[in-house]
Design a protein around this motif. Structure first.
Motif, PDB file in Angstrom:
ATOM      1  N   LEU A   7       0.835  -1.204   0.000  1.00 41.59           N
ATOM      2  CA  LEU A   7       0.000   0.000   0.000  1.00 41.59           C
ATOM      3  C   LEU A   7       0.868   1.252   0.000  1.00 41.59           C
ATOM      4  CD1 LEU A   7      -2.645   1.623   0.364  1.00 41.59           C
ATOM      5  CD2 LEU A   7      -2.382   1.259   2.845  1.00 41.59           C
ATOM      6  N   LEU A   8       1.873   1.281   0.866  1.00 40.62           N
ATOM      7  CA  LEU A   8       2.740   2.451   0.950  1.00 40.62           C
ATOM      8  C   LEU A   8       3.467   2.687  -0.371  1.00 40.62           C
ATOM      9  CD1 LEU A   8       4.296   2.002   4.505  1.00 40.62           C
ATOM     10  CD2 LEU A   8       2.313   3.362   3.832  1.00 40.62           C
ATOM     11  N   GLY A   9       3.835   1.600  -1.062  1.00 42.97           N
ATOM     12  CA  GLY A   9       4.531   1.749  -2.336  1.00 42.97           C
ATOM     13  C   GLY A   9       3.648   2.364  -3.411  1.00 42.97           C
ATOM     14  N   VAL A  10       2.395   1.910  -3.491  1.00 45.41           N
ATOM     15  CA  VAL A  10       1.494   2.435  -4.527  1.00 45.41           C
ATOM     16  C   VAL A  10       1.116   3.880  -4.224  1.00 45.41           C
ATOM     17  CG1 VAL A  10      -0.691   2.098  -5.725  1.00 45.41           C
ATOM     18  CG2 VAL A  10       0.609   0.123  -4.960  1.00 45.41           C
ATOM     19  N   VAL A  11       0.797   4.174  -2.974  1.00 48.95           N
ATOM     20  CA  VAL A  11       0.471   5.560  -2.611  1.00 48.95           C
ATOM     21  C   VAL A  11       1.693   6.450  -2.814  1.00 48.95           C
ATOM     22  CG1 VAL A  11      -0.258   7.088  -0.740  1.00 48.95           C
ATOM     23  CG2 VAL A  11      -1.317   4.844  -0.987  1.00 48.95           C
ATOM     24  N   GLY A  12       2.875   5.896  -2.559  1.00 48.69           N
ATOM     25  CA  GLY A  12       4.095   6.662  -2.794  1.00 48.69           C
ATOM     26  C   GLY A  12       4.236   7.067  -4.250  1.00 48.69           C
ATOM     27  N   GLN A  13       3.828   6.203  -5.174  1.00 47.25           N
ATOM     28  CA  GLN A  13       3.865   6.556  -6.596  1.00 47.25           C
ATOM     29  C   GLN A  13       2.903   7.699  -6.907  1.00 47.25           C
ATOM     30  OE1 GLN A  13       3.834   3.175  -9.424  1.00 47.25           O
ATOM     31  NE2 GLN A  13       4.024   1.844  -7.639  1.00 47.25           N
ATOM     32  N   LEU A  14       1.723   7.663  -6.325  1.00 53.55           N
ATOM     33  CA  LEU A  14       0.759   8.750  -6.530  1.00 53.55           C
ATOM     34  C   LEU A  14       1.323  10.072  -6.020  1.00 53.55           C
ATOM     35  CD1 LEU A  14      -2.515   6.929  -5.406  1.00 53.55           C
ATOM     36  CD2 LEU A  14      -2.011   7.716  -7.725  1.00 53.55           C
ATOM     37  N   VAL A  15       1.926  10.022  -4.845  1.00 49.50           N
ATOM     38  CA  VAL A  15       2.494  11.231  -4.250  1.00 49.50           C
ATOM     39  C   VAL A  15       3.653  11.755  -5.089  1.00 49.50           C
ATOM     40  CG1 VAL A  15       3.786  12.108  -2.256  1.00 49.50           C
ATOM     41  CG2 VAL A  15       1.745  10.686  -1.910  1.00 49.50           C
ATOM     42  N   SER A  16       4.548  10.875  -5.518  1.00 50.38           N
ATOM     43  CA  SER A  16       5.713  11.297  -6.298  1.00 50.38           C
ATOM     44  C   SER A  16       5.308  11.930  -7.628  1.00 50.38           C
ATOM     45  CB  SER A  16       6.627  10.095  -6.561  1.00 50.38           C
ATOM     46  OG  SER A  16       7.146   9.589  -5.357  1.00 50.38           O
ATOM     47  N   ARG A  17       4.341  11.315  -8.308  1.00 49.40           N
ATOM     48  CA  ARG A  17       3.882  11.862  -9.586  1.00 49.40           C
ATOM     49  C   ARG A  17       3.299  13.260  -9.422  1.00 49.40           C
ATOM     50  NH1 ARG A  17      -0.211   8.066 -12.456  1.00 49.40           N
ATOM     51  NH2 ARG A  17      -0.248   9.896 -13.813  1.00 49.40           N
ATOM     52  N   ALA A  18       2.462  13.433  -8.410  1.00 49.29           N
ATOM     53  CA  ALA A  18       1.834  14.736  -8.201  1.00 49.29           C
ATOM     54  C   ALA A  18       2.853  15.783  -7.779  1.00 49.29           C
ATOM     55  CB  ALA A  18       0.729  14.616  -7.154  1.00 49.29           C
ATOM     56  N   ARG A  19       3.837  15.362  -6.993  1.00 53.12           N
ATOM     57  CA  ARG A  19       4.868  16.307  -6.559  1.00 53.12           C
ATOM     58  C   ARG A  19       5.753  16.723  -7.736  1.00 53.12           C
ATOM     59  NH1 ARG A  19       7.968  13.369  -2.773  1.00 53.12           N
ATOM     60  NH2 ARG A  19       6.466  13.831  -1.139  1.00 53.12           N
ATOM     61  N   GLU A  20       6.156  15.743  -8.558  1.00 53.04           N
ATOM     62  CA  GLU A  20       7.011  16.048  -9.707  1.00 53.04           C
ATOM     63  C   GLU A  20       6.295  16.912 -10.741  1.00 53.04           C
ATOM     64  OE1 GLU A  20       8.118  12.230 -11.081  1.00 53.04           O
ATOM     65  OE2 GLU A  20       9.446  11.803  -9.366  1.00 53.04           O
ATOM     66  N   ALA A  21       4.974  16.799 -10.795  1.00 49.38           N
ATOM     67  CA  ALA A  21       4.197  17.626 -11.719  1.00 49.38           C
ATOM     68  C   ALA A  21       3.994  19.033 -11.180  1.00 49.38           C
ATOM     69  CB  ALA A  21       2.845  16.980 -12.002  1.00 49.38           C
ATOM     70  N   GLY A  22       4.449  19.288  -9.961  1.00 46.88           N
ATOM     71  CA  GLY A  22       4.306  20.611  -9.372  1.00 46.88           C
ATOM     72  C   GLY A  22       2.916  20.894  -8.841  1.00 46.88           C
ATOM     73  N   GLU A  23       2.100  19.847  -8.688  1.00 49.37           N
ATOM     74  CA  GLU A  23       0.722  20.053  -8.235  1.00 49.37           C
ATOM     75  C   GLU A  23       0.529  19.723  -6.760  1.00 49.37           C
ATOM     76  OE1 GLU A  23      -0.979  17.428 -11.222  1.00 49.37           O
ATOM     77  OE2 GLU A  23      -1.956  19.170 -12.115  1.00 49.37           O
ATOM     78  N   LEU A  24       1.536  19.129  -6.154  1.00 53.40           N
ATOM     79  CA  LEU A  24       1.467  18.760  -4.742  1.00 53.40           C
ATOM     80  C   LEU A  24       2.555  19.495  -3.990  1.00 53.40           C
ATOM     81  CD1 LEU A  24       0.110  16.759  -2.675  1.00 53.40           C
ATOM     82  CD2 LEU A  24       2.016  15.215  -3.169  1.00 53.40           C
ATOM     83  N   VAL A  39       4.664  17.509   1.366  1.00 50.14           N
ATOM     84  CA  VAL A  39       3.645  16.494   1.634  1.00 50.14           C
ATOM     85  C   VAL A  39       4.242  15.098   1.463  1.00 50.14           C
ATOM     86  CG1 VAL A  39       1.466  15.487   0.821  1.00 50.14           C
ATOM     87  CG2 VAL A  39       1.711  17.965   1.007  1.00 50.14           C
ATOM     88  N   THR A  40       3.998  14.247   2.420  1.00 48.68           N
ATOM     89  CA  THR A  40       4.529  12.885   2.406  1.00 48.68           C
ATOM     90  C   THR A  40       3.394  11.871   2.278  1.00 48.68           C
ATOM     91  OG1 THR A  40       4.371  12.624   4.801  1.00 48.68           O
ATOM     92  CG2 THR A  40       6.387  13.646   3.942  1.00 48.68           C
ATOM     93  N   VAL A  41       3.776  10.613   2.130  1.00 47.44           N
ATOM     94  CA  VAL A  41       2.784   9.542   2.110  1.00 47.44           C
ATOM     95  C   VAL A  41       2.017   9.522   3.433  1.00 47.44           C
ATOM     96  CG1 VAL A  41       2.478   7.037   2.056  1.00 47.44           C
ATOM     97  CG2 VAL A  41       4.088   8.128   0.484  1.00 47.44           C
ATOM     98  N   ALA A  42       2.712   9.777   4.529  1.00 45.47           N
ATOM     99  CA  ALA A  42       2.053   9.809   5.832  1.00 45.47           C
ATOM    100  C   ALA A  42       0.964  10.871   5.880  1.00 45.47           C
ATOM    101  CB  ALA A  42       3.087  10.060   6.929  1.00 45.47           C
ATOM    102  N   ASP A  43       1.216  12.017   5.247  1.00 47.32           N
ATOM    103  CA  ASP A  43       0.207  13.079   5.222  1.00 47.32           C
ATOM    104  C   ASP A  43      -1.036  12.631   4.467  1.00 47.32           C
ATOM    105  OD1 ASP A  43       1.861  14.905   6.605  1.00 47.32           O
ATOM    106  OD2 ASP A  43       2.879  15.436   4.742  1.00 47.32           O
ATOM    107  N   VAL A  44      -0.835  11.944   3.350  1.00 46.05           N
ATOM    108  CA  VAL A  44      -1.962  11.451   2.561  1.00 46.05           C
ATOM    109  C   VAL A  44      -2.764  10.438   3.368  1.00 46.05           C
ATOM    110  CG1 VAL A  44      -2.608  10.126   0.505  1.00 46.05           C
ATOM    111  CG2 VAL A  44      -0.847  11.901   0.355  1.00 46.05           C
ATOM    112  N   LEU A  45      -2.078   9.561   4.077  1.00 44.82           N
ATOM    113  CA  LEU A  45      -2.777   8.582   4.904  1.00 44.82           C
ATOM    114  C   LEU A  45      -3.537   9.255   6.042  1.00 44.82           C
ATOM    115  CD1 LEU A  45      -0.127   5.725   5.079  1.00 44.82           C
ATOM    116  CD2 LEU A  45      -2.077   5.950   3.543  1.00 44.82           C
ATOM    117  N   LEU A  46      -2.993  10.354   6.565  1.00 44.62           N
ATOM    118  CA  LEU A  46      -3.708  11.104   7.597  1.00 44.62           C
ATOM    119  C   LEU A  46      -5.005  11.684   7.046  1.00 44.62           C
ATOM    120  CD1 LEU A  46      -0.848  13.056   9.433  1.00 44.62           C
ATOM    121  CD2 LEU A  46      -2.303  11.255  10.393  1.00 44.62           C
TER     122      LEU A  46
END
Length: 260
Positions: A197-214, A218-225
């Protein structure tokens, strides 16, 4: 088939469960008369199990994993002994619920990752889906560490020092201690389902961050919160739904990056 007794009278032999028996006890061999058929019991046991699991999701989702087993039994409308027959300890029940909900969240994250081309759309879709399903409130307790990470913010560099310290977000004031939640490592979790789960959510977070939209911090922990956060329980279902949707919109806006 027919057999003959000592008086030469024909009697019918029956086969029950692969065992031949002579008629006279309803077709059951000697010693098996009155034995209950297992099929109805299996159906009842399966039904009770489904009731217990559904009740556990509801109770733990509302009150957290600290809720007693008696609350689960009451919600399932079964005796607490029935719950303990299926789950010998509360830890076993908690693990079962946590594993199922972790798998559900992983599938939701994969679906968002595979079906949304835009990074922010993928992340927001995952958040909306997971919040709507309530699975985020049933994440395993160990996904987020009980403690926090504390990062020392360095003092200003000495004159002539051109090194730039690594920072994930806007530079805070020197000398402050920044407290941030973090996800536990795979070794700490000791659970491949959670690691996945952490790996897949990490991909979502990384993509959004690299696109400049996140936001960069913000970390995976923040998304889980975010997905573990719920609006207060309201008596009206429509108001509850509206409050949950409003809270999620506010949280999503808090995650998005802003122009400098």
């Amino acid at each position: 088939m027919h057999t003959q007794d000592s008086h030469g009278q024909a009697r019918t032999a029956h086969t029950v469960g692969g065992v031949a028996g002579v008629g006279g006890t309803g077709g059951l061999p000697a010693g098996m008369a009155g034995v209950a058929r297992p099929a109805p019991l299996r159906v009842d046991a399966q039904r009770n199990l489904e009731h217990v699991l559904r009740a556990a999701r509801e109770v733990f989702g509302e009150l957290g994993y600290g809720a007693p087993m008696e609350d689960v039994a009451r919600r399932a409308r079964v005796g607490v002994g029935t719950v303990y027959r299926r789950f010998p300890s509360k830890d076993v029940l908690v693990r079962r619920i946590a594993e199922e909900e972790t798998a559900r969240l992983t599938e939701q994250a994969r679906a968002a990752l595979g079906q949304e081309d835009e990074p922010w759309s993928a992340l927001s879709r995952f958040l909306r889906t997971s919040v709507a399903s309530g699975a985020g409130r049933l994440l395993p307790p160990q996904v987020l560490r009980v403690g926090v990470d504390v990062e020392e913010i360095p003092e200003p560099a000495a004159p002539g020092d051109t090194r730039v310290p690594h920072q994930r977000g806007p530079a805070p004031q020197p000398g402050l201690r920044v407290v941030t939640p973090r996800t536990a490592s795979a070794a700490e979790l000791d659970d491949s389902g959670v690691s996945e789960l952490l790996g897949v959510v990490g991909q979502l977070v990384s993509r959004a961050r690299e696109a400049g939209e996140l936001r960069r911090d913000v970390t995976v922990a923040d998304v889980l919160l975010v997905i573990a956060t719920a609006a207060p329980s309201l008596p009206d279902a429509v108001q509850q739904s509206a409050a949950s949707a409003r809270l999620l919109e506010i949280l999503l806006e808090g995650l998005r990056s802003r122009p400098a």
